[in-house]
Structures are given as structure tokens and as C-alpha cells.
Design a protein around this motif. Sequence first.
Motif, PDB file in Angstrom:
ATOM      1  N   UNK A  71       0.825  -1.199   0.000  1.00 10.53           N
ATOM      2  CA  UNK A  71       0.000   0.000   0.000  1.00 10.53           C
ATOM      3  C   UNK A  71       0.861   1.252   0.000  1.00 10.53           C
ATOM      4  N   UNK A  72       0.532   2.214  -0.859  1.00 13.28           N
ATOM      5  CA  UNK A  72       1.316   3.443  -0.996  1.00 13.28           C
ATOM      6  C   UNK A  72       0.771   4.496  -0.026  1.00 13.28           C
ATOM      7  N   UNK A  73       1.600   5.012   0.884  1.00 13.59           N
ATOM      8  CA  UNK A  73       1.135   6.037   1.807  1.00 13.59           C
ATOM      9  C   UNK A  73       0.610   7.269   1.078  1.00 13.59           C
ATOM     10  N   UNK A  74      -0.448   7.856   1.651  1.00 14.79           N
ATOM     11  CA  UNK A  74      -1.114   8.991   1.010  1.00 14.79           C
ATOM     12  C   UNK A  74      -1.737   9.897   2.062  1.00 14.79           C
ATOM     13  N   UNK A  75      -1.754  11.193   1.788  1.00 16.81           N
ATOM     14  CA  UNK A  75      -2.423  12.127   2.703  1.00 16.81           C
ATOM     15  C   UNK A  75      -3.928  11.922   2.689  1.00 16.81           C
ATOM     16  N   UNK A  76      -4.430  11.307   1.628  1.00 17.03           N
ATOM     17  CA  UNK A  76      -5.869  11.072   1.508  1.00 17.03           C
ATOM     18  C   UNK A  76      -6.324   9.794   2.201  1.00 17.03           C
ATOM     19  N   UNK A  77      -5.395   8.944   2.570  1.00 15.78           N
ATOM     20  CA  UNK A  77      -5.739   7.701   3.272  1.00 15.78           C
ATOM     21  C   UNK A  77      -5.618   7.962   4.773  1.00 15.78           C
ATOM     22  N   UNK A  78      -6.746   8.295   5.379  1.00 14.36           N
ATOM     23  CA  UNK A  78      -6.787   8.652   6.796  1.00 14.36           C
ATOM     24  C   UNK A  78      -7.395   7.487   7.575  1.00 14.36           C
ATOM     25  N   UNK A  79      -6.692   7.046   8.603  1.00  8.37           N
ATOM     26  CA  UNK A  79      -7.146   5.897   9.386  1.00  8.37           C
ATOM     27  C   UNK A  79      -8.398   6.245  10.182  1.00  8.37           C
ATOM     28  N   UNK A  80      -9.283   5.252  10.284  1.00 11.81           N
ATOM     29  CA  UNK A  80     -10.507   5.438  11.069  1.00 11.81           C
ATOM     30  C   UNK A  80     -10.699   4.266  12.026  1.00 11.81           C
ATOM     31  N   UNK A  81     -11.533   4.483  13.020  1.00 12.41           N
ATOM     32  CA  UNK A  81     -11.790   3.465  14.027  1.00 12.41           C
ATOM     33  C   UNK A  81     -12.278   2.175  13.376  1.00 12.41           C
ATOM     34  N   UNK A  82     -11.670   1.048  13.761  1.00 12.42           N
ATOM     35  CA  UNK A  82     -12.054  -0.250  13.208  1.00 12.42           C
ATOM     36  C   UNK A  82     -11.204  -0.728  12.051  1.00 12.42           C
ATOM     37  N   UNK A  83     -10.325   0.150  11.536  1.00 13.36           N
ATOM     38  CA  UNK A  83      -9.412  -0.259  10.463  1.00 13.36           C
ATOM     39  C   UNK A  83      -8.317  -1.170  11.015  1.00 13.36           C
ATOM     40  N   UNK A  84      -7.672  -1.894  10.097  1.00 15.87           N
ATOM     41  CA  UNK A  84      -6.377  -2.506  10.388  1.00 15.87           C
ATOM     42  C   UNK A  84      -5.395  -1.977   9.359  1.00 15.87           C
ATOM     43  N   UNK A  85      -4.129  -1.899   9.753  1.00 10.09           N
ATOM     44  CA  UNK A  85      -3.091  -1.424   8.832  1.00 10.09           C
ATOM     45  C   UNK A  85      -1.839  -2.265   9.008  1.00 10.09           C
ATOM     46  N   UNK A  86      -1.381  -2.841   7.893  1.00  8.58           N
ATOM     47  CA  UNK A  86      -0.116  -3.579   7.878  1.00  8.58           C
ATOM     48  C   UNK A  86       0.989  -2.602   7.496  1.00  8.58           C
ATOM     49  N   UNK A  87       1.990  -2.489   8.341  1.00 13.38           N
ATOM     50  CA  UNK A  87       3.141  -1.627   8.047  1.00 13.38           C
ATOM     51  C   UNK A  87       4.347  -2.516   7.803  1.00 13.38           C
ATOM     52  N   UNK A  88       4.827  -2.491   6.570  1.00 11.20           N
ATOM     53  CA  UNK A  88       6.015  -3.237   6.161  1.00 11.20           C
ATOM     54  C   UNK A  88       7.149  -2.231   6.058  1.00 11.20           C
ATOM     55  N   UNK A  89       8.303  -2.583   6.604  1.00 15.84           N
ATOM     56  CA  UNK A  89       9.391  -1.613   6.722  1.00 15.84           C
ATOM     57  C   UNK A  89      10.721  -2.294   6.436  1.00 15.84           C
ATOM     58  N   UNK A  90      11.609  -1.589   5.745  1.00 19.30           N
ATOM     59  CA  UNK A  90      12.936  -2.115   5.457  1.00 19.30           C
ATOM     60  C   UNK A  90      14.004  -1.075   5.711  1.00 19.30           C
ATOM     61  N   UNK A  91      15.165  -1.527   6.186  1.00 22.87           N
ATOM     62  CA  UNK A  91      16.298  -0.630   6.419  1.00 22.87           C
ATOM     63  C   UNK A  91      17.563  -1.223   5.807  1.00 22.87           C
ATOM     64  N   UNK A  92      18.461  -0.336   5.417  1.00 13.31           N
ATOM     65  CA  UNK A  92      19.810  -0.719   5.005  1.00 13.31           C
ATOM     66  C   UNK A  92      20.765  -0.051   5.975  1.00 13.31           C
ATOM     67  N   UNK A  93      21.489  -0.865   6.738  1.00 15.61           N
ATOM     68  CA  UNK A  93      22.395  -0.353   7.763  1.00 15.61           C
ATOM     69  C   UNK A  93      23.726  -1.078   7.654  1.00 15.61           C
TER      70      UNK A  93
END
Length: 253
Positions: A71-93
Motif C-alpha cells: 500500500x502506498x502512503x497517502x495524505x488522503x488515506x486517513x485511518x478510522x476506528x475499526x481499520x487494520x493497517x499492515x506496516x512493512x518496513x525495510x532498512x539498510x544499515x
Amino acid sequence: MRQANQLVGKTLGELAKHIKPGVSTLELDTIADEFIRDHGAIPTFKGFPNPYGNPFPASICASVNDVVVHGVPSKDCVLKDGDIISVDCGTLLNGYNGDSCYTFCVGEVSDEVKQLLRVTKESLYKGIENAVAGRHLGDISSAVQEHCEQAGYGVVRELTGHGIGREMHEDPQVPNYGRRGNGVMLKAGMCIAIEPMITMGGRQIYMKADRWSVCTRDGKPAAHFEHTIAIRRGKAEILSSFEEVESLEGKLY
């Protein structure tokens, strides 16, 4: 590898403080980007290419409700009560990659959806239990599949986990379905990302016009959890971490 993955865990923990109704997924992306860079790493998702020639525009994948992954982050995608959100994250260190995903509840979520999250998360650990030197990739895959399908959920087949190291995506692919004893033999020192992508309804998916977001065809919710692990001769070592998230949230599921 351990340091890069621990930073991903800390980033997910930082985001857990901000995931609530009224927050946009773009706000979450900004928080993650700054947090990763402030800790001396690079967010590996930003600019990552796809086969269609459009690089990923953000530092996290923020997949809400029926969006399975990417899912592409967007200012128009505002979280609301009852939603679920998967956050996938990667780092290069320091030349090595970390990769992990956690599915969060936003406000009050139905028991039915929490059960999906619970089973998906359990299936991740079932897979990890089978990630032992001398066994095969199919042992991991079948453990995930069996646990989720017994609960009546769909197992996405077009997307897989993967090897990881100096590159974010390396061989081998790690499917969430398969047969025990099949596939590559696991060897001590191998690092792989196991990531069940599980749907409440059918397993059929489609891609949105943005050429990134992958959604369930029936519009039902999906859950996604991921750990990066190192194969050992005994129990696998989990390099990433959910401890930072769970210390804030408690074990909701």
C-alpha cells in the motif's frame, strides 16, 4: 543483519505510538523515514523499482484493510476506528538489510478481524519453528498454510517471503503454501524473511492502478506479519523484533 532488523523493530514501535484514528498513512511514512535516517540507516523501500518502471515513492508500505501488501502512503488515506493497517518496513544499515511487517489495529476492531490477525501471527511462528537446518523450505510453507487454512482463511500464493542479506530480496523465494520435504534444503547461516499474507475470504488478489497496491478481490480484510530470521542447526534466531510494538500495545491478539 541483526542491527538492521532491530532498527526495523524500533521503527515499528515508534509508529505504534502514532497509529490511531485521524492519522494519514503519509504522516506515518514521514515519521518512519525520519526515524530510520536519524538512526544512521537508509529506508530501502524508497525508490525500490517494480517491473512497470515506477519506483516505490515511500519509506514504508502502509496497507489498510483489504490491501494485502505494498500500500502506498497517502495524505488522503486517513485511518478510522475499526481499520487494520499492515506496516512493512525495510532498512539498510552498514551494508545489510532488515525487513519486517506488523498488522496494527486502529481503535476498536471487531473480534472477527482480531482473530484473523491472531491466526496470521501464529502462522508466522509456526513457520519459524520449522526453519531449522536440515529441513526444507516446504516445511515452513506447509506449516503456514495448514494453520491458516484450518481456520478457514485464504493463503495468498502470488506473493512470497524471500532470502535477505546485502540485498533486500535474494533467493530463495519462501512461499506460504507447499508440501513438507519439498524445496531447498535449509542450511545454517541462511537468512530469510518469512511473511504470511492471509485473507479473511478468498485468496484471489488484484493490483490497483498505482501498480503497487495489491488488494483482495472480494474486498475482505487481509493480514500480514513478517520476521527476518537466521537459520541455525537448532532453533532459528529471529533477527527482527515485535517487542517494541507489543510493549506499547500489549498482546491484543
